[in-house]
Design an enzyme around this catalytic site. Structure first.
Site, PDB file in Angstrom:
ATOM      1  CE  LYS A  63      -3.891  -2.268   2.292  1.00 16.97           C
ATOM      2  NZ  LYS A  63      -5.027  -2.213   3.174  1.00 16.97           N
TER       3      LYS A  63
ATOM      4  CE1 TYR B 107      -9.474  -2.698   0.341  1.00 18.02           C
ATOM      5  CE2 TYR B 107      -8.753  -0.785  -0.931  1.00 18.02           C
ATOM      6  CZ  TYR B 107      -8.221  -1.985  -0.140  1.00 18.02           C
ATOM      7  OH  TYR B 107      -7.213  -2.290   0.076  1.00 18.02           O
TER       8      TYR B 107
ATOM      9  CG  PHE C 242     -13.115   1.916   7.236  1.00 16.15           C
ATOM     10  CD1 PHE C 242     -12.771   1.227   6.036  1.00 16.15           C
ATOM     11  CD2 PHE C 242     -14.040   1.190   8.164  1.00 16.15           C
ATOM     12  CE1 PHE C 242     -12.828  -0.301   6.017  1.00 16.15           C
ATOM     13  CE2 PHE C 242     -13.995  -0.254   7.917  1.00 16.15           C
ATOM     14  CZ  PHE C 242     -13.514  -1.107   6.730  1.00 16.15           C
TER      15      PHE C 242
ATOM     16  NE  ARG D 199      -7.375 -13.036   5.566  1.00 15.27           N
ATOM     17  CZ  ARG D 199      -7.518 -11.985   5.489  1.00 15.27           C
ATOM     18  NH1 ARG D 199      -7.382 -11.087   4.562  1.00 15.27           N
ATOM     19  NH2 ARG D 199      -8.463 -11.389   6.541  1.00 15.27           N
TER      20      ARG D 199
ATOM     21  CB  THR E 113      -7.085  -5.514   9.632  1.00 12.04           C
ATOM     22  OG1 THR E 113      -7.621  -6.835   9.080  1.00 12.04           O
ATOM     23  CG2 THR E 113      -7.384  -4.206   8.890  1.00 12.04           C
TER      24      THR E 113
ATOM     25  NE  ARG F 149      -2.254  -5.756   6.921  1.00  7.16           N
ATOM     26  CZ  ARG F 149      -3.381  -6.427   6.436  1.00  7.16           C
ATOM     27  NH1 ARG F 149      -3.850  -7.568   7.373  1.00  7.16           N
ATOM     28  NH2 ARG F 149      -4.112  -5.910   5.481  1.00  7.16           N
TER      29      ARG F 149
ATOM     30  CG  ASN G  79      -3.829  -2.449   6.660  1.00  9.56           C
ATOM     31  OD1 ASN G  79      -3.618  -1.828   5.389  1.00  9.56           O
ATOM     32  ND2 ASN G  79      -4.568  -3.257   7.069  1.00  9.56           N
TER      33      ASN G  79
ATOM     34  CG  HIS H 113      -5.619  -6.287  -0.182  1.00  4.84           C
ATOM     35  ND1 HIS H 113      -6.356  -6.151   0.728  1.00  4.84           N
ATOM     36  CD2 HIS H 113      -5.684  -7.359  -1.167  1.00  4.84           C
ATOM     37  CE1 HIS H 113      -7.446  -6.963  -0.069  1.00  4.84           C
ATOM     38  NE2 HIS H 113      -6.851  -7.638  -1.000  1.00  4.84           N
TER      39      HIS H 113
ATOM     40  CD  GLU I 265      -9.211  -9.005  -3.372  1.00  5.78           C
ATOM     41  OE1 GLU I 265      -9.849  -8.713  -2.426  1.00  5.78           O
ATOM     42  OE2 GLU I 265      -7.827  -9.295  -3.000  1.00  5.78           O
TER      43      GLU I 265
HETATM   44  P1  CMP Z   1      -7.551  -4.402   3.633  1.00  4.03           P
HETATM   45  O1  CMP Z   1      -7.139  -5.759   3.967  1.00  4.03           O
HETATM   46  O2  CMP Z   1      -6.741  -4.283   2.507  1.00  4.03           O
HETATM   47  O3  CMP Z   1      -8.866  -4.419   3.200  1.00  4.03           O
HETATM   48  C1  CMP Z   1      -9.902  -3.098   3.742  1.00  4.03           C
HETATM   49  C2  CMP Z   1      -9.253  -2.265   4.310  1.00  4.03           C
HETATM   50  O4  CMP Z   1      -9.906  -1.284   5.112  1.00  4.03           O
HETATM   51  C3  CMP Z   1      -8.162  -2.930   5.252  1.00  4.03           C
HETATM   52  O5  CMP Z   1      -7.176  -3.618   4.932  1.00  4.03           O
HETATM   53  C4  CMP Z   1      -7.767  -1.515   6.270  1.00  4.03           C
HETATM   54  O6  CMP Z   1      -6.707  -0.806   5.484  1.00  4.03           O
HETATM   55  C5  CMP Z   1      -9.160  -0.836   5.860  1.00  4.03           C
HETATM   56  N1  CMP Z   1      -9.856  -0.570   7.265  1.00  4.03           N
HETATM   57  C6  CMP Z   1     -10.179  -1.614   8.015  1.00  4.03           C
HETATM   58  N2  CMP Z   1     -10.793  -1.086   8.974  1.00  4.03           N
HETATM   59  C7  CMP Z   1     -10.582   0.192   9.215  1.00  4.03           C
HETATM   60  C8  CMP Z   1     -11.119   1.070   9.956  1.00  4.03           C
HETATM   61  N3  CMP Z   1     -11.574   0.723  11.073  1.00  4.03           N
HETATM   62  N4  CMP Z   1     -10.555   2.458   9.653  1.00  4.03           N
HETATM   63  C9  CMP Z   1      -9.872   2.543   8.592  1.00  4.03           C
HETATM   64  N5  CMP Z   1      -9.719   1.656   7.751  1.00  4.03           N
HETATM   65  C10 CMP Z   1      -9.852   0.636   7.961  1.00  4.03           C
END
Ligand code: CMP
Length: 140
Positions: free
Chosen positions: A11, A51, A59, A87, A93, A104, A114, A117, A128
């Site tokens: 990212k 997304y 968010f 994962r 996450t 992460r 984070n 992905h 994807e």
């Molecule tokens: P990812 O696994 O790429 O898929 C969805 C993304 O949403 C996740 O990683 C985070 O980057 C983002 N995300 C999930 N929860 C939150 C949150 N509470 N606030 C902001 N971003 C979020």
């Protein structure tokens, strides 16, 4: 049966902070083979589409804005039981909840920024991957 492929994006925060090489090294050292890779940038429209499942989440706007804020590295990775194994390698996450040694935990800044992905199912890995790569861009 579990599939052999998963999809990932390094990212904008991780690319911006110079972690691309270290993250790719962690991925390869863990036994993944890169079968497709692209250094690119998502437009806000494309990030919104990628997304779309999170459209109703509070968010979503922040996520779309953030994911289109700078370059990313998209890749398709191959390994036995790829989705689950990847994962595990990237961790939770929320980087504060991610286990020691995970990508992460090492490189992420926050739950939004984070670092990386990883697809959450074989079905989403295929969707994807097709979002970013044509068949001709995937090398067996
Ligand atoms: P990812 O696994 O790429 O898929 C969805 C993304 O949403 C996740 O990683 C985070 O980057 C983002 N995300 C999930 N929860 C939150 C949150 N509470 N606030 C902001 N971003 C979020």
């Amino acid at each position: 049966m579990s599939g052999k492929r998963t999809f990932t994006m390094i990212k904008p925060d991780a690319v911006q902070n110079g972690h691309t090489g270290a993250i790719l090294n962690d991925i390869i050292t863990d036994g993944f083979r890169v079968v497709a890779m692209k250094y690119t940038r998502l437009t806000p429209e494309k990030a919104g589409e990628f997304y779309a499942v999170h459209r109703e989440r509070p968010f979503y706007r922040e996520l779309v804005e953030y994911m289109s804020s700078g370059p990313i590295v998209a890749a398709i990775l191959e390994k036995e039981n790829a989705v689950e194994s990847f994962r595990k390698l990237i961790g939770a996450t929320d980087p504060q909840k991610a286990e020691e040694g995970t990508i992460r935990r090492k490189y992420a800044q926050s739950i939004a920024a984070n670092a990386i992905h990883g697809s959450d199912s074989d079905e989403n890995a295929a969707i994807e991957s097709a979002f970013f790569f044509s068949k001709l861009e995937i090398f067996e």
